[in-house]
Design an enzyme around this catalytic site. Structure first.
Site, PDB file in Angstrom:
ATOM      1  N   HIS A  51       0.850  -1.187   0.000  1.00  0.00           N
ATOM      2  CA  HIS A  51       0.000   0.000   0.000  1.00  0.00           C
ATOM      3  C   HIS A  51       0.886   1.237   0.000  1.00  0.00           C
ATOM      4  O   HIS A  51       2.114   1.137   0.141  1.00  0.00           O
ATOM      5  CB  HIS A  51      -0.937   0.014   1.209  1.00  0.00           C
TER       6      HIS A  51
HETATM    7  P1  TYD Z   1      -1.601  -2.740   7.929  1.00  0.00           P
HETATM    8  O1  TYD Z   1      -0.925  -1.427   7.969  1.00  0.00           O
HETATM    9  O2  TYD Z   1      -2.670  -2.939   6.893  1.00  0.00           O
HETATM   10  O3  TYD Z   1      -0.518  -3.884   7.826  1.00  0.00           O
HETATM   11  P2  TYD Z   1       0.249  -4.398   6.524  1.00  0.00           P
HETATM   12  O4  TYD Z   1       0.271  -3.262   5.595  1.00  0.00           O
HETATM   13  O5  TYD Z   1       1.590  -4.798   6.984  1.00  0.00           O
HETATM   14  O6  TYD Z   1      -0.518  -5.528   5.995  1.00  0.00           O
HETATM   15  O7  TYD Z   1      -2.189  -3.027   9.366  1.00  0.00           O
HETATM   16  C1  TYD Z   1      -2.763  -4.278   9.709  1.00  0.00           C
HETATM   17  C2  TYD Z   1      -3.892  -4.045  10.697  1.00  0.00           C
HETATM   18  O8  TYD Z   1      -3.407  -3.414  11.880  1.00  0.00           O
HETATM   19  C3  TYD Z   1      -4.992  -3.162  10.153  1.00  0.00           C
HETATM   20  O9  TYD Z   1      -6.225  -3.747  10.495  1.00  0.00           O
HETATM   21  C4  TYD Z   1      -4.861  -1.863  10.893  1.00  0.00           C
HETATM   22  C5  TYD Z   1      -4.142  -2.219  12.167  1.00  0.00           C
HETATM   23  N1  TYD Z   1      -3.187  -1.158  12.586  1.00  0.00           N
HETATM   24  C6  TYD Z   1      -3.524  -0.331  13.635  1.00  0.00           C
HETATM   25  O10 TYD Z   1      -4.606  -0.429  14.242  1.00  0.00           O
HETATM   26  N2  TYD Z   1      -2.635   0.627  14.020  1.00  0.00           N
HETATM   27  C7  TYD Z   1      -1.445   0.798  13.392  1.00  0.00           C
HETATM   28  O11 TYD Z   1      -0.651   1.682  13.770  1.00  0.00           O
HETATM   29  C8  TYD Z   1      -1.127  -0.054  12.280  1.00  0.00           C
HETATM   30  C9  TYD Z   1       0.169   0.092  11.528  1.00  0.00           C
HETATM   31  C10 TYD Z   1      -2.026  -1.022  11.928  1.00  0.00           C
END
Ligand code: TYD
Length: 134
Positions: A51
């Site tokens: 992303h």
């Molecule tokens: P995400 O950033 O989508 O992880 P990746 O890109 O590595 O797959 O985050 C995964 C989940 O964690 C998503 O449901 C949102 C949650 N999250 C938070 O609640 N707070 C945060 O600071 C982050 C980075 C993620």
């Protein structure tokens, strides 16, 4: 200020008792930190990220082990291999990024200049390219 992705070397205080590194704004980091999170226990072969962020900037350090951060600017891809705790990668806003090749027991520390905001994510690569080229 329009910074590019780049590796930031961190201070390294060598000591027989064990080494110490740190970062702070504004001396090492170009932004002040609003949030810290970390990624750990990544099963072999998994990819995180995939992303871009509209606004948020990040700084990523491999506190333990190693992994690759792959950045795409809409035209070109660049791979940064992180494997030491005394440097990290600055990722500006509006770069598509994914993290892969996590070693066993790797620990990715990520600091950001923004609180978590789901609406800051761009999760479709085509949408990212369109916004990037606007
Ligand atoms: P995400 O950033 O989508 O992880 P990746 O890109 O590595 O797959 O985050 C995964 C989940 O964690 C998503 O449901 C949102 C949650 N999250 C938070 O609640 N707070 C945060 O600071 C982050 C980075 C993620």
């Amino acid at each position: 200020m329009d910074l590019k992705p780049h590796i930031i070397q961190l201070p390294k205080i060598l000591d027989k008792r064990g080494n110490l590194s740190f970062f702070e704004h504004p001396r090492q980091l170009p932004f002040s930190i609003a949030r810290t999170y970390w990624i750990y226990d990544v099963p072999g072969g998994e990819t995180r990220g995939g992303h871009a962020f509209k606004e948020q900037q990040e700084f990523i350090v491999a506190l333990s082990g190693s992994f690759d951060v792959v950045l795409h600017d809409g035209e070109n891809e660049q791979v940064f291999s992180l494997n030491r705790s005394y440097y990290g990668l600055y990722v500006p806003q509006m770069y598509w990024r994914r993290m892969e090749n996590f070693s066993t027991n790797s620990l990715a520390l990520i600091v950001s200049d923004k609180a978590y905001d789901a609406s800051d994510y761009i999760r479709e690569f085509e949408e990212y390219k369109r916004l990037k080229n606007d």
